[in-house]
Design a protein around this motif. Structure first.
Motif: not given
Length: 654
Positions: A466-491
């Motif tokens: 994400f955009l930098p905000t000084g030495p303290e950064l936000s925590q990161s979450s990632q949304l992954i599609d698991i409806s099929g055989d392969k995992m797919k990164l969405l967001l």
């Protein structure tokens, strides 16, 4: 393994962590996002998300609510920390909710959120969340998204292993991360093995009100107890607690608590213990702890100190406690939807052990033991093991399950999610995440009925996501599609605080029960009023009580005189609106705590003590109508020896 080898292992793991975390400096940041990802995460204006996700706030002490798949932050629910946005912990009604045996504690470290369940499936009634530092468990009512109860856990320290529920929400459990003397007293720290004990607390939950009460505590060997989950299906009636530091070290744990090849998962037959307690087994131990409850009719919290708790030792519950060896420094203890398999997440292990409940019970019946720990039998590893997931990655932590027979395990060091088949332990897919993933979320992923469409990876390190905000950064979450055989990164989306565990549930299981207003006729607050004509100001010694009404677009009374320097002024504001989404706010110049934010039909109180004579404006802080700016008034404060009498007006006076 000697200390030199242990240090070498840690250097290797740290090197791997640096390599994998550093890879994010490339312009090409990981796998290509799924080509149709925008359409999968876009929620049109006026449309709703499919799921509510309840994410622990970590060091914020709060609970964050996100919509999935959009990743939009919907609400921050104040729990253990004061919140000036709505006055939580500042108003007279909510201050009692933050009382503890240590005094008023307006902060905590909230690690794990847990939905109430019915027959092993999340039901959308309540959400429980832990306070890690000052051991507490809170219950949030999901019809109001308000914290309704906070209970302190005595004889505990580092309330990390909580709050996990049984399949019918009969109990919420809490284990202690830090073993301490029970009862706590002044002893040499070097007497750890003789004097320090763990505790596992079982809190009974009232099936109609949700109120919690400590039914019993198990006094256990002095290990560090970590995460746990209840059995389900065939394993219903059991609880499984991971624990580490079987060395019982108390210094340089990063080395000294990693000497042994295996630690343990403790299997607890809680139904058997429940039967023993009903027969009078156990003893009452003196223990001071605080129980706080918020009443939605009186719009007020109350605080009660309790003085004892029932405790049981291993010799009181013979045949109800068993240790299963688990490699190595286990963090997660996760049970698959069938209830047959228990998965250990050994932070320093090179495999993922999968235990079989049926093999465990067989080993118990056949007494396939390998010694005991303080009277608790240790089952033989090979007798309880269903199998091991080979070469899964580095640093396995937590496992969630989908509805198709697959498990997903977070790999902290190698920064990836590994998908494997539960019955064969075969790795079938892996996806890099950014970076150093901790917990995972699959809606219903620890229940009998996962909704296996999405997975959320909650990553500990953000770096260049994400955009930098000084030495303290936000925590990161990632949304992954698991409806099929392969995992797919969405967001990718940032999160509040440092989230640990999270849970999600289909939106319609909660939204249909959402409370829209508090009925004014049911307002039982002792300082509440039912109409503008009831508004008034009363002096009681050096206390001044303002019975105030708020309705678009007027505060009644809007001019008050006769208040003196040093008076304790209590503004009791009732929002007379009976229309959804019309809160009113209140504050006064020089207010030293917070505003009020009062929902339709609710009464809230704030205390204000003037320090000097003068005129003090007050106003509504929450935009409510076109004439919001006109919703204001004045408080005249006179010298403490003044003879000015109380009077007020808003087309009325005294």
């Amino acid at each position: 393994m000697d200390k030199k080898s242990i240090k070498g292992l840690f250097v290797l793991l740290l090197t791997c962590l640096v390599i994998f975390a550093g890879c994010g400096k490339s312009k090409n940041k990981g796998p290509l996002v799924e080509s149709d990802a925008p359409s999968k995460v876009y929620v049109e204006p006026g449309k709703y998300d499919e799921f509510y996700a309840f994410v622990s706030g970590g060091f914020s002490g709060q609970l964050a609510v996100y919509g999935l798949p959009s990743g939009r932050l919907l609400r921050v629910v104040p729990v253990f920390s004061q919140n000036p946005e709505n006055g939580w912990g500042y108003t007279e009604e909510t201050k009692p909710m933050l009382n503890t045996s240590y005094g008023f504690v307006p902060w905590d470290d909230s690690h794990h959120s847990e939905l109430s369940m019915k027959d092993g499936v999340p039901d959308g009634r309540w959400l429980f969340i832990n306070g890690n530092n000052t051991p507490r468990i809170a219950r949030v009512n999901l019809s109001t998204f308000r914290t309704e109860e906070i209970i302190e856990i005595p004889n505990s320290a580092g309330n990390h292993s909580s709050p996990f529920v049984t399949p019918g929400t009969e109990y919420v459990v809490a284990g202690t991360r830090f073993s301490i003397p029970v009862e706590n007293r002044d002893v040499p720290i070097e007497s750890y093995k003789e004097n320090f004990k763990g505790t596992l607390s079982f809190l009974k939950v009232n099936p109609s009100s949700g109120e919690m009460d400590i039914a019993f505590q198990l006094i256990t060997p002095g290990f560090d107890y970590d995460l746990s989950h209840a059995g389900k299906g065939p394993s219903d009636g059991w609880f499984f607690f991971s624990c580490y530091n079987s060395e019982q070290s108390y210094s340089l744990l990063e080395v000294n608590a990693s000497q042994k090849d295996k630690d343990f998962i403790l299997a607890v037959n809680w139904k058997k213990i429940e039967e023993l307690v009903a027969k009078g087994v156990g003893k009452e131990m003196a223990a001071s702890y605080v129980h706080n409850v918020y009443d939605d009719k009186k719009h007020s919290g109350t605080s009660e100190t309790r003085k004892s708790v029932k405790v049981l030792y291993p010799n009181d519950v013979e045949g109800a406690l068993y240790y299963m060896p688990c490699p190595k420094s286990p963090h997660g203890a996760d049970v698959d939807p069938t209830g047959e398999f228990i998965v250990g997440g050994g932070k320093l292990a090179t495999v993922i052990p999968v235990f079989s409940f049926s093999k465990m019970t067989k080993a118990i019946n056949e007494k396939k033991f390998d010694g005991d720990v303080e009277g608790i039998p240790v089952l033989k590893y090979e007798e309880v093991l269903a199998g091991e997931v080979q070469q899964p990655g580095l640093g396995p932590l937590h496992t969630e399950f989908d509805d198709k027979g697959y498990a997903y395990t977070s790999m902290f060091v190698s920064s990836e999610i590994v998908k494997w088949k539960v019955d064969t332990r075969e790795v079938v897919d892996r996806l890099p995440v950014y970076y150093s993933v901790g917990h995972l979320l699959i809606p219903g992923g620890d229940s009998k009925k996962p909704w296996g469409k999405y997975l959320v990876s909650m990553n500990k390190i953000t770096k260049d996501r994400f955009l930098p905000t000084g030495p303290e950064l936000s925590q990161s979450s990632q949304l992954i599609d698991i409806s099929g055989d392969k995992m797919k990164l969405l967001l990718d989306f940032p999160t509040v605080g440092e989230p640990h565990y999270a849970q999600a549930i289909p939106a319609d299981l909660i939204s249909k029960n959402s409370l829209k207003i508090f009925k004014i006729e049911e307002n039982a607050h002792p300082y509440g009023i039912k109409s503008e004509k009831d508004a008034r100001v009363e002096r009681k010694g050096n206390e001044v009580h303002v019975y105030m009404s708020a309705i678009r677009s007027h505060l009644t009374p809007d001019n008050i005189e006769g208040v003196k320097v040093g008076d304790d002024v209590y503004f009791h504001m009732t929002n007379l609106e009976q229309d959804w989404d019309i809160p009113h706010g209140f504050t006064i110049m020089g207010n030293q705590n917070s505003e009020l934010l009062v929902m339709p039909g609710e009464t809230c109180t704030i205390k204000w003590t003037p320090k000097a004579p003068g005129i003090y404006p007050y106003y509504c802080t929450d935009f409510c109508s076109a004439l919001h700016q006109e919703m204001q008034g004045y408080m005249r404060v006179s010298d403490k020896n003044s003879s000015v009498q109380i009077k007020f007006n808003s087309n009325q006076g005294k």
